[in-house]
Design an enzyme around this catalytic site. Structure first.
Site, PDB file in Angstrom:
ATOM      1  N   ASP A   1       0.180  -9.431 -52.082  1.00  0.00           N
ATOM      2  CA  ASP A   1       1.309 -10.237 -51.611  1.00  0.00           C
ATOM      3  C   ASP A   1       1.412 -10.125 -50.091  1.00  0.00           C
ATOM      4  O   ASP A   1       1.010  -9.131 -49.487  1.00  0.00           O
ATOM      5  CB  ASP A   1       2.594  -9.736 -52.263  1.00  0.00           C
ATOM      6  N   GLU A   2       1.954 -11.167 -49.439  1.00  0.00           N
ATOM      7  CA  GLU A   2       2.196 -11.178 -47.987  1.00  0.00           C
ATOM      8  C   GLU A   2       0.929 -10.797 -47.211  1.00  0.00           C
ATOM      9  O   GLU A   2       0.958  -9.978 -46.286  1.00  0.00           O
ATOM     10  CB  GLU A   2       3.342 -10.218 -47.627  1.00  0.00           C
TER      11      GLU A   2
ATOM     12  N   GLN B   1       3.970 -17.775 -41.364  1.00  0.00           N
ATOM     13  CA  GLN B   1       5.054 -16.788 -41.366  1.00  0.00           C
ATOM     14  C   GLN B   1       4.558 -15.400 -40.969  1.00  0.00           C
ATOM     15  O   GLN B   1       5.181 -14.396 -41.311  1.00  0.00           O
ATOM     16  CB  GLN B   1       5.728 -16.738 -42.740  1.00  0.00           C
TER      17      GLN B   1
END
Length: 761
Positions: free
Chosen positions: A245-246, A276
């Site tokens: 994730d991320e 982001q």
């Protein structure tokens, strides 16, 4: 549960026949859009899921993980699932558990980078010179150790703060570099070439202490994998599927760790959003996600572009802005939520007018039944919160600081206030004790304890006890000398306070005490912010006639700092807002040098600019229904009144998605309350091309000059008006001096108060 480290204890992998998905689509796939479904079902091979803001990333992660388990592709202990926070790991485990039931309890390898690496490192600690029971040092322990090493090689700590060296060690570990791998050119970064030696000594001491810091947890695992191929092979065979994730927030060390583990099966799925990536300052490397397709041949990229959060105009503005970044993979967000409000771009005179305008908009939204908890103010720098805290206190708007502390509760502000309190009240022992050795002047705990003993025995103040102890030999000669100089300074500052303004006084105290230099010489990342906050403190004092009046105001502010756990406006930094969403978002301070940050541009150039732009993109996309951008004609920053030009990001917003307000002379945004000095050299027009800045007129001036930098017009109130103040109640205006009102309060004495703190009764 089988031994998570024993491969032989695992059941055999399912047969190819069992690999076939069920003929009836399982319930957990219901409601997924086409790209989400593809990302869930594309299990084998390398997959990059580019998940735009609000596109359902978490749902894809959890359904993909559940699908692997439900279809028998792998057993729980054969899946490595990595998140960045414990909260995210728990949320994922709960969601997957709701789909697959108790099987999720065997997911031993679901957690953060650090929690997973510590399991591996404890098993193989001997290979890097540690025992399996090693201690994990936190940042305070790490800094204490670095200080010991710096002092051992006789380095000037004022010139080269140990915190700076600790930051270098962290940065090298984030880049996957042990001491012998650090480039020789980096040695000059600290103490005239001693940086690498100190790093080497640091790692040696860590082994002696049988300890590891957080950077070691990942770096030493990478070291084990690189130097012991049979161990790497063991973990490569174990992890049939890897989910991250991320991914845009990974640093180089994390990237190396993941890449090593994924090279056998290559069933790695990374979910993230290059638009982001906003944590470059703490080691995140956006290049990791940009080169995914090169790292894993044949990788499939799936774009999640349907946004379920925001309106057309919000997404249009954000997408138009981020298009200016060159280093991105590209995607176009869209939504079924047509229409909605355009993103407003609001011009105001200064920070005070900005806070007041936002406060009025919040009150209007309240009247329309919108909850305060559905609103947020996202600032670029911590010092911006002061205006909002004070204005909201005056307006009675409930608010809370998220991910930080209130302005007057910050340590550097409390330190400065302690100096002022001792000037105002020599008997304030708590204030005197707070700063007796801040900045450090060789007055230790033992000396302070003796001061308390003398004060208690004689029923005198701590300051008076200090006057007495310096006449004795109860404390060391060095401590006596430092204490004597401090007392002399307080006597002199108290004397000059009779003849100079409180603005000049606080500047003098912070300069002569060495407190400014304490932060000027500190090379840690947060030091510039501390200085900005101190400058903002000085500016905040301009609204008050005297030190006494200012200190009284602060006591009222501190009295009202209880944070509501219920309906409150959230105030936080843009960095802290990532992953959150609100109906209404206010984005103040969109001016050059503040946003994009002057420091980011100076230190990182185009790379820094692109990260700042991604931060702006994150801010806009936090909004579900409305977003409001603000910029000011004058801003107090870096100890000066500046006339900044509007942020370049405003120009990059597509015209069809924004609405400009207050552009013509700013008459609609409280122009009468504040007019910047003509000496600041600004000429405000419709657009940035007409917004001129004469930087030669914005140089640092002494505090005495800064007092006159803001010219105010006559107040809208008149003599004889009945008015109301939140603290002092009702009263009558008896005289007016500019925007300062002398008011005869019914329940108190006559006081001079700024009209911005007064309401018509």
């Amino acid at each position: 549960m089988s031994d998570p480290f024993d491969l032989d204890s695992l059941p055999q992998a399912p047969s190819s026949q069992e690999d076939a998905p069920p003929t009836i689509p399982p319930f957990y796939l219901e409601g997924l859009n086409a790209p989400q479904l593809e990302a869930t079902l594309q299990i084998d091979g390398p997959v990059l899921v580019l998940a735009g803001a609000g596109t359902g990333k978490t749902r894809v992660l959890t359904t993909r993980l559940a699908h692997i388990l439900a279809t028998g592709k792998a057993f729980p202990n054969q899946i490595l699932s990595v998140t960045f926070t414990n909260k995210a790991a728990l949320e994922m485990k709960d969601r997957v558990g709701a789909i697959v039931g108790s099987a999720v309890e065997n997911m031993f390898w679901l957690g953060t980078f650090h929690s997973i690496c510590v399991k591996i490192l404890r098993r193989h600690a001997d290979l890097v010179g540690l025992g399996s029971n090693f201690t994990i040092l936190d940042q305070d322990d790490q800094l204490r150790l670095v200080k010991q090493l710096v002092r051992a090689v006789d380095i000037d700590e004022k010139r080269f703060p140990p915190r700076m060296m600790a930051g270098l060690i962290d940065s090298w570990k984030n880049k996957g570099l042990l001491p012998h791998q650090v480039p020789a050119s980096d040695a000059h970064l600290y103490a005239d070439g001693k940086a690498i030696k100190i790093y080497t000594d640091y790692q040696t001491r860590m082994k002696t202490l049988n300890a590891a810091d957080f950077g070691d947890l990942i770096l030493l695992c990478v070291n084990i994998f690189q130097n012991h191929p049979h161990i790497l092979s063991e973990y490569q065979r174990r992890f049939k599927y890897i989910l991250i994730d991320e991914y845009q927030d990974t640093n180089i060390s994390q990237y190396l760790w993941l890449r090593l583990l994924a090279m056998k099966h290559k069933n790695i799925c990374c979910v993230g959003d290059d638009d982001q990536s906003i944590y470059g300052w703490r080691g995140a490397e956006v290049g990791n996600i940009l080169k995914f397709e090169k790292d894993f041949e044949g990788a499939k990229t799936i774009r999640l572009e349907q946004n379920y959060r925001s309106t057309t105009h919000i997404l249009g503005a954000a997408s138009g802005l981020i298009d200016s970044n060159k280093n991105r993979l590209g995607k176009t967000l869209w939504t079924a939520k047509e229409g909605g409000e355009k993103v407003s771009v609001n011009a105001v005179w200064d920070g005070r007018a900005e806070a007041r305008a936002i406060g009025e908009m919040i009150e209007d939204l309240q009247r329309k039944k919108q909850n305060l908890s559905d609103m947020a103010i996202l600032v670029r720098a911590g010092f911006q919160t002061r205006e909002f805290e004070e204005t909201f206190l005056t307006l009675g708007i409930s608010h809370r600081i998220i991910g930080g502390v209130r302005f007057y509760e910050r340590a550097e502000i409390r330190d400065a206030m302690a100096y002022l309190r001792v000037i105002q009240n020599p008997g304030d022992g708590l204030a005197f004790e707070r700063i007796i050795n801040v900045p450090k002047r060789g007055i230790g705990d033992t000396s302070v304890a003796k001061l308390h003993r003398i004060a208690n025995a004689g029923q005198i103040s701590l300051l008076q006890a200090a006057r007495e102890i310096i006449e004795t030999e109860e404390i060391s000669k060095k401590a006596r000398g430092s204490l004597s100089r401090l007392i002399e300074n307080f006597d002199r500052w108290r004397e000059i306070s009779k003849d100079v303004s409180h603005l000049d006084l606080v500047d003098t105290i912070l300069e002569e005490s060495g407190y400014y230099d304490k932060w000027r010489n500190d090379k840690s990342p947060d030091a510039p912010g501390k200085l900005e906050n101190l400058s903002e403190l000085v500016r905040g004092m301009e609204a008050f006639e005297s030190l006494e009046e200012f200190l009284e105001h602060i006591s009222l502010v501190m009295e009202n700092t209880a944070q509501s756990q219920y309906d409150s406006v959230s105030i936080m930094t843009l960095h802290g807002s990532k992953g959150l969403e609100f109906d209404t978002v206010f984005l103040p301070g969109w001016e050059e040098e503040l946003f994009p940050s002057k420091k980011s541009l100076e230190e990182h150039g185009e790379t820094g600019l692109e990260e700042e732009r991604r931060l702006a993109y994150v801010g806009i996309t936090r909004a579900k229904k409305s977003a409001h951008i603000f910029y000011a004609a004058t801003r107090y920053m870096f100890g000066n009144y500046l006339s900044p030009i509007p942020s370049r990001f405003i120009e990059e917003l597509p015209e069809e998605h924004i609405e400009k307000r207050g552009q013509q002379g700013l008459s609609s945004i409280d122009q009468a309350s504040y007019n910047p000095s003509p000496n600041l050299g600004f000429n405000f027009g419709e657009g940035r091309e007409n917004y001129q800045l004469d930087r030669s007129k914005a140089k640092k001036r002494p505090a005495s000059a800064r007092r006159s930098s803001a010219k105010v017009t006559t107040s809208d109130f008149s003599v004889g008006d009945r008015v109301f103040h939140d603290k002092f109640g009702y009263g009558e205006v008896t005289s007016i001096d500019g925007n300062k009102l002398m008011i005869d309060f019914e329940m108190s004495s006559s006081r001079k108060v700024m009209d911005s703190f007064i309401k018509p009764a």
